[in-house]
Design a protein around this motif. Structure first.
Motif, PDB file in Angstrom:
ATOM      1  N   ALA A 190       0.823  -1.207   0.000  1.00  0.00           N
ATOM      2  CA  ALA A 190       0.000   0.000   0.000  1.00  0.00           C
ATOM      3  C   ALA A 190       0.858   1.259   0.000  1.00  0.00           C
ATOM      4  CB  ALA A 190      -0.934  -0.002   1.209  1.00  0.00           C
ATOM      5  N   ILE A 191       1.959   1.214   0.763  1.00  0.00           N
ATOM      6  CA  ILE A 191       2.869   2.367   0.813  1.00  0.00           C
ATOM      7  C   ILE A 191       3.574   2.538  -0.536  1.00  0.00           C
ATOM      8  CG2 ILE A 191       4.884   3.342   1.976  1.00  0.00           C
ATOM      9  CD1 ILE A 191       2.384   3.227   3.725  1.00  0.00           C
ATOM     10  N   LEU A 192       3.999   1.403  -1.123  1.00  0.00           N
ATOM     11  CA  LEU A 192       4.673   1.469  -2.417  1.00  0.00           C
ATOM     12  C   LEU A 192       3.738   2.018  -3.494  1.00  0.00           C
ATOM     13  CD1 LEU A 192       6.624  -1.925  -2.466  1.00  0.00           C
ATOM     14  CD2 LEU A 192       7.529   0.351  -1.990  1.00  0.00           C
ATOM     15  N   MET A 193       2.432   1.806  -3.321  1.00  0.00           N
ATOM     16  CA  MET A 193       1.458   2.289  -4.294  1.00  0.00           C
ATOM     17  C   MET A 193       1.055   3.740  -4.036  1.00  0.00           C
ATOM     18  SD  MET A 193       1.065  -0.236  -6.360  1.00  0.00           S
ATOM     19  CE  MET A 193      -0.439   0.150  -7.260  1.00  0.00           C
ATOM     20  N   GLY A 194       1.680   4.357  -3.054  1.00  0.00           N
ATOM     21  CA  GLY A 194       1.470   5.779  -2.843  1.00  0.00           C
ATOM     22  C   GLY A 194       0.475   6.142  -1.757  1.00  0.00           C
ATOM     23  N   GLN A 195      -0.009   5.158  -1.014  1.00  0.00           N
ATOM     24  CA  GLN A 195      -0.925   5.479   0.074  1.00  0.00           C
ATOM     25  C   GLN A 195      -0.149   6.026   1.274  1.00  0.00           C
ATOM     26  OE1 GLN A 195      -3.702   2.321   0.935  1.00  0.00           O
ATOM     27  NE2 GLN A 195      -3.924   1.782  -1.231  1.00  0.00           N
ATOM     28  N   GLY A 196      -0.832   6.803   2.090  1.00  0.00           N
ATOM     29  CA  GLY A 196      -0.175   7.489   3.198  1.00  0.00           C
ATOM     30  C   GLY A 196       0.264   6.559   4.313  1.00  0.00           C
ATOM     31  N   ARG A 197       1.121   7.062   5.142  1.00  0.00           N
ATOM     32  CA  ARG A 197       1.658   6.301   6.270  1.00  0.00           C
ATOM     33  C   ARG A 197       1.442   7.105   7.546  1.00  0.00           C
ATOM     34  NH1 ARG A 197       7.330   3.524   5.580  1.00  0.00           N
ATOM     35  NH2 ARG A 197       6.044   1.670   5.511  1.00  0.00           N
ATOM     36  N   ASP A 198       1.116   6.392   8.617  1.00  0.00           N
ATOM     37  CA  ASP A 198       0.996   7.017   9.940  1.00  0.00           C
ATOM     38  C   ASP A 198       2.403   7.134  10.521  1.00  0.00           C
ATOM     39  OD1 ASP A 198       0.678   7.621  12.629  1.00  0.00           O
ATOM     40  OD2 ASP A 198      -1.121   6.408  12.867  1.00  0.00           O
ATOM     41  N   TRP A 199       3.068   8.267  10.257  1.00  0.00           N
ATOM     42  CA  TRP A 199       4.475   8.394  10.623  1.00  0.00           C
ATOM     43  C   TRP A 199       4.729   8.329  12.129  1.00  0.00           C
ATOM     44  CZ3 TRP A 199       8.162   7.267   7.490  1.00  0.00           C
ATOM     45  CH2 TRP A 199       7.977   7.412   6.105  1.00  0.00           C
ATOM     46  N   PRO A 200       3.924   8.981  12.970  1.00  0.00           N
ATOM     47  CA  PRO A 200       4.185   8.853  14.412  1.00  0.00           C
ATOM     48  C   PRO A 200       4.158   7.394  14.881  1.00  0.00           C
ATOM     49  CG  PRO A 200       2.728  10.706  14.007  1.00  0.00           C
ATOM     50  CD  PRO A 200       2.864   9.976  12.702  1.00  0.00           C
ATOM     51  N   GLN A 201       3.210   6.614  14.348  1.00  0.00           N
ATOM     52  CA  GLN A 201       3.139   5.208  14.725  1.00  0.00           C
ATOM     53  C   GLN A 201       4.297   4.423  14.114  1.00  0.00           C
ATOM     54  OE1 GLN A 201       0.017   2.731  12.922  1.00  0.00           O
ATOM     55  NE2 GLN A 201      -0.414   1.891  14.948  1.00  0.00           N
ATOM     56  N   TYR A 202       4.582   4.677  12.820  1.00  0.00           N
ATOM     57  CA  TYR A 202       5.641   3.941  12.134  1.00  0.00           C
ATOM     58  C   TYR A 202       7.010   4.185  12.780  1.00  0.00           C
ATOM     59  CZ  TYR A 202       8.489   2.014   8.351  1.00  0.00           C
ATOM     60  OH  TYR A 202       9.387   1.268   7.638  1.00  0.00           O
ATOM     61  N   SER A 203       7.216   5.396  13.250  1.00  0.00           N
ATOM     62  CA  SER A 203       8.524   5.736  13.823  1.00  0.00           C
ATOM     63  C   SER A 203       8.812   4.972  15.111  1.00  0.00           C
ATOM     64  CB  SER A 203       8.615   7.241  14.089  1.00  0.00           C
ATOM     65  OG  SER A 203       7.755   7.617  15.151  1.00  0.00           O
ATOM     66  N   GLN A 204       7.779   4.443  15.744  1.00  0.00           N
ATOM     67  CA  GLN A 204       7.960   3.729  17.007  1.00  0.00           C
ATOM     68  C   GLN A 204       8.085   2.220  16.831  1.00  0.00           C
ATOM     69  OE1 GLN A 204       8.341   5.257  20.136  1.00  0.00           O
ATOM     70  NE2 GLN A 204       8.576   6.979  18.727  1.00  0.00           N
ATOM     71  N   ALA A 205       7.548   1.695  15.739  1.00  0.00           N
ATOM     72  CA  ALA A 205       7.471   0.246  15.551  1.00  0.00           C
ATOM     73  C   ALA A 205       8.744  -0.308  14.911  1.00  0.00           C
ATOM     74  CB  ALA A 205       6.267  -0.091  14.687  1.00  0.00           C
ATOM     75  N   VAL A 206       9.030  -1.576  15.205  1.00  0.00           N
ATOM     76  CA  VAL A 206      10.129  -2.291  14.547  1.00  0.00           C
ATOM     77  C   VAL A 206       9.576  -2.894  13.260  1.00  0.00           C
ATOM     78  CG1 VAL A 206      11.798  -4.173  14.723  1.00  0.00           C
ATOM     79  CG2 VAL A 206      11.212  -2.826  16.754  1.00  0.00           C
ATOM     80  N   PRO A 207      10.069  -2.483  12.089  1.00  0.00           N
ATOM     81  CA  PRO A 207       9.535  -3.031  10.843  1.00  0.00           C
ATOM     82  C   PRO A 207       9.787  -4.530  10.755  1.00  0.00           C
ATOM     83  CG  PRO A 207      10.868  -1.064  10.427  1.00  0.00           C
ATOM     84  CD  PRO A 207      11.104  -1.464  11.845  1.00  0.00           C
ATOM     85  N   PRO A 208       8.814  -5.310  10.274  1.00  0.00           N
ATOM     86  CA  PRO A 208       9.045  -6.734  10.065  1.00  0.00           C
ATOM     87  C   PRO A 208      10.251  -6.953   9.157  1.00  0.00           C
ATOM     88  CG  PRO A 208       6.716  -6.215   9.810  1.00  0.00           C
ATOM     89  CD  PRO A 208       7.440  -4.909   9.914  1.00  0.00           C
TER      90      PRO A 208
END
Length: 244
Positions: free
Chosen positions: A92-110
């Motif tokens: 979804a991100i690669l297709m240009g959909q938005g990202r919840d940056w505050p949440q993403y910045s805290q999580a460990v990416p798979p």
């Protein structure tokens, strides 16, 4: 200045790497600079930076070995021939959909723990003291370099973050407080459409808030590396080379 750096592809630890230097045959480098490419790029993506940095600061040609690891994931199946990644990014991100940056910045990416182990195996294979190793990278490679720099047994010589961002914040926040003497160079474009400028600022604030000395270069531009950034990075590396 005429430069004829050697470029060798070899395996270090778990990863194929491109090694570039202009040192005399058999010489031991005074400093090793390990630079990791971003998502979707080939393993050779940053290799051209080595001669450019040497031209910007000839002192680097005399004492530095540059190492460029190839990320462990192939993106051929996603229609990106030769492209590699340290960890996957949701479609979804690669297709240009938005990202919840505050949440993403805290999580460990798979996938990040596996990438971390692979990159740390490269650092171990360098066989030089950690205080003579600078870690860095572009975009996703900057994320990986930060993650590894905060987890090594000893503090590395420096950290270079080109258009990076904060991830794994819950894990990074306590670890960054244990690295108050780690010098950091960070550059980020104000018009970056991939990793927004405020995410670069979020990472900078995490580092400076823990007392790390950060040289922060904001510039007018997108998700890229500009000449001024390379020149300041070269100066930063000279300081790491001579600041024993």
């Amino acid at each position: 200045m005429s430069l004829r750096p050697r470029h060798v592809r070899t395996k270090l630890g778990e990863l194929d790497c491109h090694v570039v230097d202009a040192l005399p045959e058999g010489a031991t480098p005074e400093l090793v600079v390990l630079l990791s490419h971003g998502f979707g790029a080939p393993g050779t993506d940053l290799v051209a930076l080595a001669p450019e940095l040497m031209m910007a600061a000839p002192r680097l040609a005399q004492g530095v070995r540059f190492v460029f690891p190839e990320a462990l994931l192939s993106l051929d199946a996603l229609g990106m021939p030769g492209g590699r990644a340290w960890f996957e990014i949701p479609m979804a991100i690669l297709m240009g959909q938005g990202r919840d940056w505050p949440q993403y910045s805290q999580a460990v990416p798979p996938g990040m723990p596996a990438a971390r182990r692979a990159l740390m195996s490269v650092v171990a294979a360098l066989q030089v003291p950690l205080n003579r190793v600078v870690l860095g990278g572009f975009s996703q490679g900057a994320m990986m370099s930060t993650d590894v720099a905060l987890r090594l047994e000893e503090c590395p010589a420096g950290l270079c973050l080109l258009s990076g961002a904060m991830v794994a914040g819950k894990e990074w926040e306590p670890k960054v407080r244990g690295r108050p003497s780690l010098p950091v160079f960070q550059g980020h474009g104000r018009q970056d459409p991939v990793l927004p400028f405020q995410e670069g600022e979020r990472l900078r604030d995490l580092l400076t808030g823990a007392g790390l000395p950060v040289e922060f270069l904001p510039f007018d531009g997108g998700h890229t590396i500009i000449t001024e950034e390379l020149e300041q990075l070269a100066a930063f590396l000279v300081k790491r080379l001579d600041g024993r």
